[in-house]
Structures are given as C-alpha cells and as structure tokens.
Design an enzyme around this catalytic site. Structure first.
Site, PDB file in Angstrom:
ATOM      1  N   HIS A   1      34.907  23.257  78.496  1.00  0.00           N
ATOM      2  CA  HIS A   1      34.270  23.808  77.306  1.00  0.00           C
ATOM      3  C   HIS A   1      33.555  22.700  76.514  1.00  0.00           C
ATOM      4  CE1 HIS A   1      34.091  26.739  73.870  1.00  0.00           C
ATOM      5  NE2 HIS A   1      33.996  25.602  73.192  1.00  0.00           N
ATOM      6  N   GLU A   2      34.293  21.651  76.222  1.00  0.00           N
ATOM      7  CA  GLU A   2      33.712  20.560  75.422  1.00  0.00           C
ATOM      8  C   GLU A   2      32.636  19.820  76.211  1.00  0.00           C
ATOM      9  OE1 GLU A   2      34.273  20.812  72.407  1.00  0.00           O
ATOM     10  OE2 GLU A   2      36.086  22.047  72.490  1.00  0.00           O
TER      11      GLU A   2
ATOM     12  N   HIS B   1      29.407  21.614  75.658  1.00  0.00           N
ATOM     13  CA  HIS B   1      28.765  21.194  74.403  1.00  0.00           C
ATOM     14  C   HIS B   1      28.085  19.829  74.594  1.00  0.00           C
ATOM     15  CE1 HIS B   1      30.119  24.294  71.651  1.00  0.00           C
ATOM     16  NE2 HIS B   1      31.394  24.103  71.945  1.00  0.00           N
TER      17      HIS B   1
ATOM     18  N   GLU C   1      27.480  27.238  71.490  1.00  0.00           N
ATOM     19  CA  GLU C   1      28.634  27.889  72.096  1.00  0.00           C
ATOM     20  C   GLU C   1      28.245  28.539  73.423  1.00  0.00           C
ATOM     21  OE1 GLU C   1      31.257  27.052  70.502  1.00  0.00           O
ATOM     22  OE2 GLU C   1      32.692  28.133  71.747  1.00  0.00           O
TER      23      GLU C   1
END
Ligand code: ZN
Length: 469
Positions: free
Chosen positions: A232-233, A236, A262
């Site tokens: 997820h990170e 980003h 997101e």
C-alpha cells in the site's frame, strides 16, 4: 520520537504551520501571480508554466481566506488530541475524547465558514482533499456503489468463508521484512530514493523527490499486515517518486489529490497485490522464505485466504468488498456531526446503529467502534474519509485503462514483470504531479469521467465464483 517529546513537537509544528501560512499569503506573492496570469493565458493549458501559475494562484486564493491564527490553533489542537487518543483508544475511554471531538467539529465548521457561502458545511473540507467533489456528489457516488455492494456482500458471505488459517502461523519479523523488501523492489520502488522502516501506523512521507520513505508494521502471527501495508505505502511512494523531476520544489511537485493518491496505494495493494497472477510469481518465493509453512498449502487456498470477505469491525482490516461500506458509514456520520444533526455524545450509539445497517456487525465497545480511526481525533473534522473510496473506484478505472493500452500486463505480472504497468502509470498519471484537477486528470488518463463501472466489474470478475447470478 520519545513520548515525552510530543508536547514540544506540537508547539514546533504549530509555529512552523503559522510561518509557512504567513509566507503563502504574502500580498507580494498575490501581485506577482496577478502579473503572470496574462502570460499564462498565452501558453498551452497543459504546459508546466501555465499549470504552475494556475495552481499557485488557486492555492493562494484559498490560503488567504484562512487566518494564520486558525492554522496554528488547528495544528496545536491536532497534536494534543492525537496524544490523548493514543491513550484513550486502548482504554476504551470515549468520555475523555468527547471534548476533543467537539473541538474538532467546531474547528471544522470554523474552517468551512472561511469559504462561505457553501452548499454543505463539509464542502470546503472535502474540496481540500478531493478538489471538485462536494457532499452531494460524494453522496450520489456512494449511494450508487452501495446499491451494488450490499447484495454482493450478502451473496458472498452467505457461503462458507474462505479458510485463512495459513496466514496465521508464526512468521518471524526479519523474514517478513526481507520478503516485503524484495516484493516492493520488484514492483519498482526505488531504494536509492527511499527506505522502509517499522512504525505503529504505516505511512508514506515525501521529503523530496529523492527521498520518499515508507513504513510498515510487522505482526509475527499475521502474514498480511506487513505485506499489504508495505505494498500500500509503496503504491503511494511509486507515485511520488515518479512525479516529473522538473516540477520538484514547486506546488506541482506531488500527487494530484488524496483520492488520486489512494488510487495508487490501492492499485498496488489490491488490484495487483491480491491478484492471482501476482501470486503465481511470488508464491514460490514466499514458500522459500518460510520453509515448511506453505508446503501443503495450495496457491489457490492462499489466494482465497488473502481475498477472504467477511463482515468485520475494523476498517483498516476490512476486505475489498466490505471496505467501502465502512467508509460510507464514517462519511455519513461526519456530515451529520458537522451539520449539527448528530451530537458528539451520541456518536457511539449512532456508530453501532450504522455498523448494523451498513456492515451488518456491531462492536461491543468504542475501542473497536467509533474510537478506532485516528481521523476524528487528530485535527479538524471533515473531508477525511471519502478519499479512500474514491481511491478504490479510481484504482480499477486507472488499471482498466492501463490494460486497454497494454493487454499483456496481466501475463507480465504473472511472470513478475511490472515494468509496462509502472511505465504506463508513470507517463500518464504520476509524471503530471498536481498539474491538473482530479476530474481533468481522470479524463485525460482514462478518457472518461470517474465512474464506478470498472470497479464493480473488477469485483464481480474477482468474486464471480462466489456471487450468485
Ligand atoms: Zn493510503
């Protein structure tokens, strides 16, 4: 930072916020931007120069509406509230947080009033995160999505839940971190311009284009935490690492909006990272990383385990199908608190009723109920949740556009090759930084307005065997 540093850090942040804000509203800056506008009009709309002048002017006009005193008070309050929440949540102590909640709502209303007139009090707060969206447009989007998601969840959860015992053995921290590292390196996270460290709540932070750091957390009894929060990170971070370097140091040198950001964390975490093809490549490596633990677990069992759908209490641990229902509940409650139609002291009760109607489970305490998210307890109330669902919707829409341009992407992913997908996202989306409004960006990248069709098709295809016709 040791816990004793929190008070002083809060004061330092408030002082810096005030100074930065004062500089951003300097009237000389306004005059220079006015002088530049005729020049911008002579340039192509999508040129870097015209975009810089346009966005800087918009930022300036927003910033001058907000007094420095408000910025400093909101910043100091956020730090104080967050420290209180860190202790109150584990203690299930809603009473302690009630005055903070009230203060956050008051500050949210105060902020919105700087942008009056507005249609809904949440509109200026939503616009800050997802420019161009309003309470009404988000409500319409969510209502359409909810109408399809609720029967989908009913249909999937009517059947026996996937067996996910294989994810809950013992997985040593160093082996987990090594695995996460090789996965995010493979998808394209650049360790020359970043690093991965441990934290309590995972996040991505950009210090410059050359230093985009991410964090994760490791639970030795749960394989999914470190793995999917790292992905997820890293999503980003791929976005931030790929903004056109010529935009560095300008207001354009970062992602377009919270929802657009997101979309990339979700694209890499879910659309790619929980896909069957992704694990065709990585599963043998996982098996080698944890010798013996996955010998008798078929790839199909593992794939179903990481995509298990169930009605659950905690947003951050929710699966892809139920996740948006958690967001819709928060969004509705947030609007009501800002409107004044829900009193903060009634939040725990409204939460339980809302969980029952949106998700279909009810928490037995506030710790796993209305106290669970940091958003309402770390600053001004409003505009904090809709971006997650916008991100989910856009993750599928951007991915569908990438596949349309390069139909081989799924086969490449199954072979551990992410270069085509990464390059397409970089060229079409990441490079643009903040040049375009989110709605302009979505139209430029996908040829359509934001819509829920690609996301719903994605979920239907993924859970086809579990959804009754
Ligand atoms: Zn995120």
């Amino acid at each position: 930072m040791p816990i004793g540093g929190a008070g002083a850090r809060g004061r330092q942040r408030a002082a810096l916020s005030r100074l930065a804000h004062e500089k951003s509203v300097d009237s000389t800056l306004g005059k220079l931007l006015d002088e530049l506008e005729p020049y911008a009009a002579t340039l192509p709309y999508d040129s870097n120069e015209a975009s810089l002048i346009r966005v800087a002017k918009r930022d300036f006009e927003r910033a001058i509406k907000v007094p420095s005193d408000h910025v400093a008070r909101a910043s100091a309050f956020g730090a104080e509230s967050y420290e209180a929440w860190k202790r109150a949540r584990p203690a299930n102590d809603f009473a302690t947080m009630l005055p903070f909640l009230q203060r956050g709502i008051d500050l949210g209303r105060e902020y919105a009033d700087f942008f009056a007139p507005y249609h809904h009090v949440a509109d200026p707060l939503i616009d800050d995160a997802d420019e161009g969206m309003t309470a009404a447009s988000v409500r319409r989007l969510f209502a359409a999505l909810r109408a399809d998601l609720v029967p989908m969840v009913d249909s999937i959860t009517e059947q026996s839940a996937a067996d996910d015992r294989c994810l809950h053995g013992y997985f040593g921290e160093s082996a987990q971190l090594a695995f996460c590292l090789s996965v995010i390196k493979r998808i394209g996270y650049d360790f020359q311009r970043g690093r991965l460290d441990k934290t309590v709540h995972p996040f991505c932070t950009r210090l410059s284009a050359g230093d985009v750091r991410i964090t994760t957390r490791v639970f030795e009894n749960d394989l999914t935490q470190a793995l999917f929060s790292s992905l997820h990170e890293a999503g980003h971070a791929l976005y931030e690492q790929s903004v056109d370097p010529v935009l560095e140091g300008t207001p354009l040198g970062r992602g377009a909006s919270v929802g657009a950001h997101e979309s990339q964390s979700r694209l890499w975490e879910n659309v790619v990272g929980r896909s069957r093809g992704f694990w065709e490549y990585f599963y043998p490596l996982l098996q080698r990383t944890f010798p013996g633990q996955f010998d008798r677990v078929r790839l199909d069992t593992f794939y179903r385990a990481i995509n298990k759908v169930e009605r659950s209490l905690i947003r951050t641990e929710a699966d892809e199908v139920t996740y948006n229902l958690h967001i819709m509940l928060r969004f509705e409650l947030e609007l009501k608190m800002l409107e004044g139609t829900l009193r903060p002291k009634d939040l725990p009760e409204a939460w339980r009723a809302g969980m029952d109607s949106y998700v279909g489970v009810v928490p037995s305490d506030d710790r796993d109920g209305c106290l669970q998210d940091v958003h309402w307890f770390s600053g001004i109330m409003g505009g904090g949740f809709q971006s997650y669902t916008i991100g989910n919707i856009l993750s599928a829409q951007f991915y569908a556009a990438a596949i349309k341009a390069n139909p081989n992407i799924p086969q490449e992913i199954a072979a551990g090759e992410f270069g085509t997908l990464h390059a397409w996202l970089r060229e079409n989306l990441y490079r643009q930084g903040r040049k375009f409004k989110p709605s302009e960006l979505v139209r430029r990248v996908t040829g359509e307005q934001m819509n829920t069709d690609p996301y719903l098709s994605y979920l239907r295809a993924k859970y086809a065997d579990r959804i009754q016709a």
